[in-house]
Design a protein around this motif. Sequence first.
Motif, PDB file in Angstrom:
ATOM      1  N   SER A 161       0.851  -1.321  -0.094  1.00  0.00           N
ATOM      2  CA  SER A 161       0.128   0.030   0.061  1.00  0.00           C
ATOM      3  C   SER A 161       0.870   1.264  -0.126  1.00  0.00           C
ATOM      4  CB  SER A 161      -0.891  -0.001   1.312  1.00  0.00           C
ATOM      5  OG  SER A 161      -0.153  -0.047   2.388  1.00  0.00           O
ATOM      6  N   SER A 162       0.088   2.325  -0.215  1.00  0.00           N
ATOM      7  CA  SER A 162       0.868   3.667  -0.404  1.00  0.00           C
ATOM      8  C   SER A 162       0.622   4.309   1.080  1.00  0.00           C
ATOM      9  CB  SER A 162       0.560   4.613  -1.411  1.00  0.00           C
ATOM     10  OG  SER A 162       1.132   3.909  -2.560  1.00  0.00           O
ATOM     11  N   PRO A 163       1.446   5.039   1.682  1.00  0.00           N
ATOM     12  CA  PRO A 163       2.821   5.328   0.965  1.00  0.00           C
ATOM     13  C   PRO A 163       3.696   4.342   1.534  1.00  0.00           C
ATOM     14  CG  PRO A 163       2.347   6.321   3.668  1.00  0.00           C
ATOM     15  CD  PRO A 163       0.788   5.883   3.008  1.00  0.00           C
ATOM     16  N   PRO A 217       6.848   1.708   2.448  1.00  0.00           N
ATOM     17  CA  PRO A 217       7.332   1.393   3.717  1.00  0.00           C
ATOM     18  C   PRO A 217       8.679   2.234   3.502  1.00  0.00           C
ATOM     19  CG  PRO A 217       6.715  -0.800   2.890  1.00  0.00           C
ATOM     20  CD  PRO A 217       6.301   0.148   1.873  1.00  0.00           C
ATOM     21  N   LEU A 218       9.148   2.572   4.566  1.00  0.00           N
ATOM     22  CA  LEU A 218      10.474   3.284   4.656  1.00  0.00           C
ATOM     23  C   LEU A 218      11.515   2.546   5.594  1.00  0.00           C
ATOM     24  CD1 LEU A 218      11.911   6.184   4.161  1.00  0.00           C
ATOM     25  CD2 LEU A 218      11.344   6.654   6.427  1.00  0.00           C
ATOM     26  N   VAL A 219      12.572   2.055   4.937  1.00  0.00           N
ATOM     27  CA  VAL A 219      13.824   1.627   5.665  1.00  0.00           C
ATOM     28  C   VAL A 219      14.850   2.545   6.147  1.00  0.00           C
ATOM     29  CG1 VAL A 219      15.708  -0.067   5.369  1.00  0.00           C
ATOM     30  CG2 VAL A 219      13.475  -0.532   4.067  1.00  0.00           C
ATOM     31  N   VAL A 220      14.895   2.382   7.401  1.00  0.00           N
ATOM     32  CA  VAL A 220      16.123   3.272   7.884  1.00  0.00           C
ATOM     33  C   VAL A 220      17.355   2.564   8.618  1.00  0.00           C
ATOM     34  CG1 VAL A 220      16.279   5.303   9.500  1.00  0.00           C
ATOM     35  CG2 VAL A 220      14.013   4.964   8.492  1.00  0.00           C
ATOM     36  N   PRO A 221      18.339   2.815   7.901  1.00  0.00           N
ATOM     37  CA  PRO A 221      19.608   2.060   8.594  1.00  0.00           C
ATOM     38  C   PRO A 221      20.287   3.340   9.376  1.00  0.00           C
ATOM     39  CG  PRO A 221      20.148   2.576   6.406  1.00  0.00           C
ATOM     40  CD  PRO A 221      18.781   2.813   6.427  1.00  0.00           C
ATOM     41  N   ILE A 222      20.731   2.605  10.846  1.00  0.00           N
ATOM     42  CA  ILE A 222      21.438   3.447  11.674  1.00  0.00           C
ATOM     43  C   ILE A 222      22.817   3.441  11.292  1.00  0.00           C
ATOM     44  CG2 ILE A 222      21.949   4.144  13.900  1.00  0.00           C
ATOM     45  CD1 ILE A 222      19.339   3.075  14.775  1.00  0.00           C
ATOM     46  N   LEU A 223      23.512   4.715  10.698  1.00  0.00           N
ATOM     47  CA  LEU A 223      24.906   4.809  10.527  1.00  0.00           C
ATOM     48  C   LEU A 223      25.568   4.351  11.639  1.00  0.00           C
ATOM     49  CD1 LEU A 223      24.661   7.968   8.180  1.00  0.00           C
ATOM     50  CD2 LEU A 223      24.187   5.391   7.553  1.00  0.00           C
ATOM     51  N   ARG A 224      26.848   3.825  11.511  1.00  0.00           N
ATOM     52  CA  ARG A 224      27.379   3.274  10.161  1.00  0.00           C
ATOM     53  C   ARG A 224      27.174   2.057   9.930  1.00  0.00           C
ATOM     54  NH1 ARG A 224      33.691   1.300  10.164  1.00  0.00           N
ATOM     55  NH2 ARG A 224      33.777   1.083  12.551  1.00  0.00           N
ATOM     56  N   ALA A 225      26.946   1.133  10.974  1.00  0.00           N
ATOM     57  CA  ALA A 225      26.955  -0.465  10.916  1.00  0.00           C
ATOM     58  C   ALA A 225      25.716  -0.733  10.182  1.00  0.00           C
ATOM     59  CB  ALA A 225      27.106  -1.040  12.374  1.00  0.00           C
ATOM     60  N   GLY A 226      24.650   0.125  10.395  1.00  0.00           N
ATOM     61  CA  GLY A 226      23.332  -0.235   9.778  1.00  0.00           C
ATOM     62  C   GLY A 226      23.068  -0.270   8.163  1.00  0.00           C
ATOM     63  N   LEU A 227      24.413   0.256   7.733  1.00  0.00           N
ATOM     64  CA  LEU A 227      24.499   0.430   6.238  1.00  0.00           C
ATOM     65  C   LEU A 227      24.691  -1.183   5.730  1.00  0.00           C
ATOM     66  CD1 LEU A 227      26.461   3.482   5.461  1.00  0.00           C
ATOM     67  CD2 LEU A 227      24.121   3.031   4.809  1.00  0.00           C
ATOM     68  N   LEU A 252       6.418  11.764   8.154  1.00  0.00           N
ATOM     69  CA  LEU A 252       6.350  10.313   8.115  1.00  0.00           C
ATOM     70  C   LEU A 252       5.018   9.772   8.535  1.00  0.00           C
ATOM     71  CD1 LEU A 252       9.780   9.371   9.648  1.00  0.00           C
ATOM     72  CD2 LEU A 252       9.206   9.442   7.347  1.00  0.00           C
ATOM     73  N   HIS A 253       3.740  10.616   8.533  1.00  0.00           N
ATOM     74  CA  HIS A 253       2.605  10.153   8.921  1.00  0.00           C
ATOM     75  C   HIS A 253       1.982   8.978   7.875  1.00  0.00           C
ATOM     76  CE1 HIS A 253       2.695  14.088  11.323  1.00  0.00           C
ATOM     77  NE2 HIS A 253       1.847  13.610  11.819  1.00  0.00           N
ATOM     78  N   GLY A 254       1.650   8.073   8.703  1.00  0.00           N
ATOM     79  CA  GLY A 254       1.107   6.930   7.743  1.00  0.00           C
ATOM     80  C   GLY A 254       1.910   5.964   7.475  1.00  0.00           C
ATOM     81  N   ARG A 255       3.467   6.164   7.773  1.00  0.00           N
ATOM     82  CA  ARG A 255       4.505   5.434   7.384  1.00  0.00           C
ATOM     83  C   ARG A 255       4.783   4.342   8.296  1.00  0.00           C
ATOM     84  NH1 ARG A 255       7.222   8.102   2.971  1.00  0.00           N
ATOM     85  NH2 ARG A 255       8.318   6.287   2.707  1.00  0.00           N
ATOM     86  N   GLN A 256       4.959   3.144   7.771  1.00  0.00           N
ATOM     87  CA  GLN A 256       5.606   1.932   8.484  1.00  0.00           C
ATOM     88  C   GLN A 256       7.014   2.162   8.225  1.00  0.00           C
ATOM     89  OE1 GLN A 256       3.500  -1.375   6.518  1.00  0.00           O
ATOM     90  NE2 GLN A 256       3.357  -2.230   8.786  1.00  0.00           N
ATOM     91  N   LEU A 301      11.712   9.274  14.878  1.00  0.00           N
ATOM     92  CA  LEU A 301      10.710   8.865  13.567  1.00  0.00           C
ATOM     93  C   LEU A 301       9.262   9.180  14.149  1.00  0.00           C
ATOM     94  CD1 LEU A 301      12.611   5.420  12.401  1.00  0.00           C
ATOM     95  CD2 LEU A 301      12.774   7.527  11.571  1.00  0.00           C
ATOM     96  N   VAL A 302       9.074   8.543  15.395  1.00  0.00           N
ATOM     97  CA  VAL A 302       7.668   8.846  15.822  1.00  0.00           C
ATOM     98  C   VAL A 302       7.540  10.456  15.861  1.00  0.00           C
ATOM     99  CG1 VAL A 302       6.247   8.525  18.039  1.00  0.00           C
ATOM    100  CG2 VAL A 302       7.425   6.740  17.331  1.00  0.00           C
ATOM    101  N   GLU A 303       8.334  11.086  16.347  1.00  0.00           N
ATOM    102  CA  GLU A 303       8.220  12.676  16.154  1.00  0.00           C
ATOM    103  C   GLU A 303       7.912  13.236  14.943  1.00  0.00           C
ATOM    104  OE1 GLU A 303      11.794  14.033  18.168  1.00  0.00           O
ATOM    105  OE2 GLU A 303      11.188  13.292  20.117  1.00  0.00           O
ATOM    106  N   ARG A 304       8.303  12.424  13.848  1.00  0.00           N
ATOM    107  CA  ARG A 304       8.178  12.881  12.388  1.00  0.00           C
ATOM    108  C   ARG A 304       6.811  12.209  11.982  1.00  0.00           C
ATOM    109  NH1 ARG A 304      13.315  14.362   8.920  1.00  0.00           N
ATOM    110  NH2 ARG A 304      14.393  15.521  10.698  1.00  0.00           N
ATOM    111  N   GLY A 305       6.058  11.385  12.861  1.00  0.00           N
ATOM    112  CA  GLY A 305       4.776  11.089  12.337  1.00  0.00           C
ATOM    113  C   GLY A 305       4.757   9.399  11.999  1.00  0.00           C
ATOM    114  N   ALA A 306       5.842   8.801  12.103  1.00  0.00           N
ATOM    115  CA  ALA A 306       5.701   7.250  11.906  1.00  0.00           C
ATOM    116  C   ALA A 306       4.923   6.627  12.752  1.00  0.00           C
ATOM    117  CB  ALA A 306       7.201   6.808  12.153  1.00  0.00           C
ATOM    118  N   ASP A 307       3.838   5.775  12.216  1.00  0.00           N
ATOM    119  CA  ASP A 307       2.972   4.976  13.017  1.00  0.00           C
ATOM    120  C   ASP A 307       2.987   3.594  13.303  1.00  0.00           C
ATOM    121  OD1 ASP A 307       2.024   4.155  10.680  1.00  0.00           O
ATOM    122  OD2 ASP A 307       0.051   4.980  10.757  1.00  0.00           O
ATOM    123  N   ASP A 308       4.166   3.075  12.953  1.00  0.00           N
ATOM    124  CA  ASP A 308       4.507   1.724  12.907  1.00  0.00           C
ATOM    125  C   ASP A 308       5.928   1.471  12.719  1.00  0.00           C
ATOM    126  OD1 ASP A 308       4.702  -1.235  12.109  1.00  0.00           O
ATOM    127  OD2 ASP A 308       2.682  -1.431  12.726  1.00  0.00           O
TER     128      ASP A 308
END
Length: 212
Positions: free
Chosen positions: A67-69, A71-81, A121-125, A146-153
């Motif tokens: 579905s839209s929007p 999903p957003l993948v967020v690696p934490i630098l640097r090891a998450g890369l 990030l509202h509505g974003r997993q 991420l939650v402060e920017r609106g991520a909801d899951d």
Amino acid sequence: MRVHVADHPLVAHKLTTLRDERTDSPTFRRLADELVTLLAYEATRDVRVVPVEVRTPVSPATGVRLSSPKPLVVPILRAGLGMLDGMVRLLPTAEVGFLGMVRDEQTLTATTYATRLPDDLHGRQCYVLDPMLATGGTLAAAIRFLVERGADDITAICLLSAPEGIERLERDLEGLDVPVSVVTAAVDERLNELGYIVPGLGDAGDRLYGVV
């Protein structure tokens, strides 16, 4: 908060080789990549989809698509890369953001030094990639960001976790009105006095990229 430990022989097999101090960086990177794809399969069980109609060579069929929007993948630098390729291999249509966080080795406090994320990030997993859930401070700070920017899951994917890190996450995220999950290959015994997971696998960033 939900914690899921992936109980699968292939996960255990790859993790064992990652733990081995004799495993060189190229092999470590390849196995970490493979392990992340296995963990991503578990982590995306609740990815959001919508029904869609398609036509096969034989007849119409009902299926689903992401579905839209997206999903957003967020690696934490640097090891998450080092986990990113394994994740997007399974979820190629996902968007990718980056979050740079560093832990003070004396206070074990995490601070943000770089971001490359959508402002809204509202509505974003979101799927956060962090190899080691050790003290939990870095991951807790990233999730709150991420939650402060609106991520909801939010689902965090970690190669290894420590009991202290899981407890810290539960404590720091208490009252957060957003579902949070952790998917990991194993929960180890404890942290040592330096904040490293025991038995662990050492510093994931150093083993992925070498000491810099």
